[in-house]
Design an enzyme around this catalytic site. Structure first.
Site, PDB file in Angstrom:
ATOM      1  N   GLU A 435     -27.582  72.995  81.974  1.00 31.80           N
ATOM      2  CA  GLU A 435     -26.578  73.822  82.653  1.00 31.80           C
ATOM      3  C   GLU A 435     -27.207  74.691  83.736  1.00 31.80           C
ATOM      4  O   GLU A 435     -26.631  74.871  84.806  1.00 31.80           O
ATOM      5  CB  GLU A 435     -25.822  74.693  81.637  1.00 31.80           C
ATOM      6  N   ASP A 511     -21.349  63.586  84.226  1.00 33.29           N
ATOM      7  CA  ASP A 511     -21.831  64.039  85.531  1.00 33.29           C
ATOM      8  C   ASP A 511     -22.077  62.843  86.444  1.00 33.29           C
ATOM      9  O   ASP A 511     -21.684  62.841  87.607  1.00 33.29           O
ATOM     10  CB  ASP A 511     -23.155  64.794  85.379  1.00 33.29           C
TER      11      ASP A 511
HETATM   12 ZN    ZN Z   1     -23.790  68.334  83.179  1.00 29.74          ZN
END
Ligand code: ZN
Ligand code: ADP
Ligand code: MG
Length: 622
Positions: A435, A511
């Site tokens: 993160e 992602d």
């Molecule tokens: Zn991610």
């Protein structure tokens, strides 16, 4: 708790229960009677009995198979003490008894048994008949079509607003967003007229979605408590019971009761037990009973119009994805409130609430406990406090000490790891770096909103952690650099994992999907590729229907073009990947620092985060 359980007819239930208990008692008595009798009189040796007969002390005798019972003479011959002895094969006994003028018989004297025999054989049937008649009478007397055995009556529990200990929002902590949304529902219930007079439609259904133990039931009760309205509660699994047709009549009955007490709340726990998608029933014909119940629920929800009664249906589920889409349509459960696992400060607040019920020692630091319990839901924390108190009591302490909590955490975690997703330390570390990677790359590239929050608390049902970016302004147009920046940011998480751990986990798949989609759109829809030129290779119209996510079907293109598109997409993604890696490599120290801090606090947001991210140095080409 000031909670009144109000079944259909409480007095009736109580009487029926008493009758049942009494008749059961008699049955038991009947079974154990011989045993009781055997152990009743004092046992004496046979020789003493013979002696007493010879001395003329015995009034009468009852000779049984295994036992001789006899009564001694007293002034009042009827009530002399009874003794028992074990018979010996003795042919002389009758003669002796006759000689001494003792009254004797081969069965126990009737005086001792006729009464109990009568009781044990006659009374139970009488009681059953009595109960039966009671049911019949009730059925005839307006119990409705279900009268005789009352199967279909709703078992809804009614929690009427209590004077002493009603549940309010103060009893719920760590779910502030959900509370904010539910405050509105409280307003609807308190002053429905304010909304209806200007023609606003009051929402009928609110679905509380969240993992188990996060306080959905508690929140629903708190809404009723805050609004001061009755609270009808029933669990979805209770609907799905023995008899076909019962579930739907139960729903009907529940809403009938509720409408009489409007404004009020109907709470359906475990909605997924009845609300499973009808199409997902599979091959084997599905579950008719559940389907009927669901249909009845839909009918009822459609049935009450805004004007006549304010009945708000709250429901809870931890599996929203399995719900029948019909339930989520406008006019039904069209509002959904996410009740998520609490963050660090939320956990501390929840601990505070539950710690009020136990005696805390001076050394207890609730914040430290909250720090050690990431991923715990409210119920786990309540359980933790109780475990700690139990341990303290076992250790003969007067109050709960910090070490009790430490031990309790270990116990609860051991239990939780089995049943749910509590991240272990390694996972937590990976998620933290991941993160922070997103956040740092996002801070340096354009086209991303400002990073407002990073968190490594498992949220909702999918993500392990998340990075929240808020746009600083409304954007309608994006240039190429900004899109490339977005792609780099999406790859920032994975890049950080690569740099720090030298390995890649499965966590980044979403992602990558999004990054690739974006790159493909740059090439095929936005004409941003120098090689392919300003041509649209997607079929434009459908973008509107497909929304933001997936790529549109490609226009028919030659094989060469198709290859060129693929390689352009690959080039964009790889360049972005390199960019992300470079940013993180050159800011490695900061990456470590922020990740360490994130591991400690689990959430970094606002000013503090902006400060940290402003230290990210731009990439210098060497
Ligand atoms: Zn991610
Ligand atoms: P759910 O319905 O979401 O599974 P519950 O509302 O039944 O969870 O929670 C069970 C118990 O856990 C509650 O009675 C309460 O004691 C405790 N609890 C759960 N969440 C919270 C919270 N957010 N704040 C305070 N206590 C909570
Ligand atoms: Mg619950």
């Amino acid at each position: 708790m000031a909670i009144k359980e109000q079944p259909k007819s409480p007095r009736f239930r109580i009487i029926a229960n008493i009758l049942l208990a009494v008749s059961g008692l008699f049955l038991l008595l009947n079974l154990f009677l011989p045993g009781l009798f055997a152990s009743g009189p004092t046992g004496v040796p046979y020789s003493l009995f013979i002696h007493q007969v010879q001395e003329g002390e015995v009034n009468r005798v009852s000779v049984g198979q295994n036992q001789i019972l006899y009564q001694l003479k007293t002034e009042n011959a009827e009530s002399g003490p009874v003794f028992a002895t074990t018979p010996i094969f003795d042919l002389e006994l009758p003669k002796l008894l006759e000689q001494k003028g003792v009254e004797f018989a081969a069965t126990p004297p009737p005086k001792n048994t006729w009464f109990t025999t009568l009781l044990s054989w006659v009374i139970p049937p009488l009681i059953f008949i009595g109960i039966w008649q009671f049911f019949l009478a009730r059925g005839g007397g307006g119990g409705g079509p279900q009268g005789a055995l009352s199967i279909g009556k709703s078992k809804a529990k009614v929690y009427v607003e209590g004077e002493s200990a009603k549940i309010t929002f103060a009893d719920v902590a760590g779910v502030e967003e959900a509370k904010t949304e539910l405050v509105e529902i409280v307003d609807f219930l308190k002053t429905p007229a304010r909304f209806t007079q200007i023609g606003a439609r009051i929402p009928k259904g609110v679905l509380l979605v969240g993992p188990p133990g996060t306080g959905k039931t508690l929140l629903a009760k708190a809404v009723a408590g805050e609004a001061g309205v009755p609270f009808f509660s029933i669990s979805g699994s209770e609907f799905v019971e023995l008899f076909v047709g019962v579930g739907s009549s139960r729903v009907r009955d529940l809403f009938e009761q509720a409408k009489k007490q409007a404004p009020c709340i109907v709470f359906i726990d475990e909605l997924d037990a009845i609300g499973k998608s009808r199409s997902s029933n599979g091959f084997y014909g599905g579950n008719d009973e559940r389907e009927q119940t669901l249909n009845q629920l839909l009918t009822e929800m459609d049935g009450f119009a805004a004007g006549d009664a304010t009945v708000i249906v709250l429901a809870a589920t931890n599996r929203p994805e399995t719900l029948d889409p019909a339930l989520l349509r406008p006019g039904r459960f069209d509002r959904q409130v996410l009740v998520d696992r609490p963050d660090l400060s939320g956990r501390e607040a929840i601990l505070k609430i539950h710690a009020q019920k136990v005696k805390l020692g001076d050394d207890v630091n609730l914040k430290a406990i909250a720090t050690r319990t990431p991923g715990f839901a409210g119920a786990d924390l309540a359980n933790l406090v109780n475990e700690a108190a139990l341990l303290a009591a076992r250790n003969l302490r007067q109050s709960v000490a910090q070490e009790d909590f430490a031990e309790a955490i270990e116990r609860v975690v051991a239990g939780l790891e089995k049943k749910s997703r509590v991240m272990n330390e390694t996972e937590k570390k990976i998620v933290a770096y991941h993160e922070v990677g997103h956040a740092m790359v996002g801070a340096l590239t354009t086209g991303n909103g400002r990073v407002e929050k990073i968190s490594i608390i498992p949220r909702g049902m999918a993500a392990l952690g998340y990075t929240l970016q808020l746009p600083t302004e409304d954007r309608f147009l994006m240039n190429e650099a900004e899109l490339r920046g977005q792609i780099a940011t999406l790859l920032g998480g994975r890049s950080a994992e690569e740099i720090v751990f030298n390995s890649i986990t499965t966590g980044a798949s979403n992602d990558l999907q999004r990054a690739t989609d974006l790159a493909e759109r740059m090439v095929t829809a936005y004409g941003m590729s120098k090689v392919l030129g300003p041509l649209a290779y997607q079929q434009g119209q459908q973008a509107m229907f497909l929304g933001n996510g997936g790529a549109n079907p490609r226009r028919a293109v030659s094989e060469d073009t198709s290859k060129a598109i693929d390689s352009e997409v690959k080039e964009i993604v790889e360049t972005a990947h390199e960019q992300a890696l470079e940013i993180l490599r050159q800011n490695r120290d900061l990456l470590e620092a922020i990740a360490t801090q994130l591991l400690e606090t689990e959430v970094i947001e606002g000013e503090k985060l902006h400060d940290l991210l402003s230290q990210v140095k731009p990439v210098t080409n060497s």
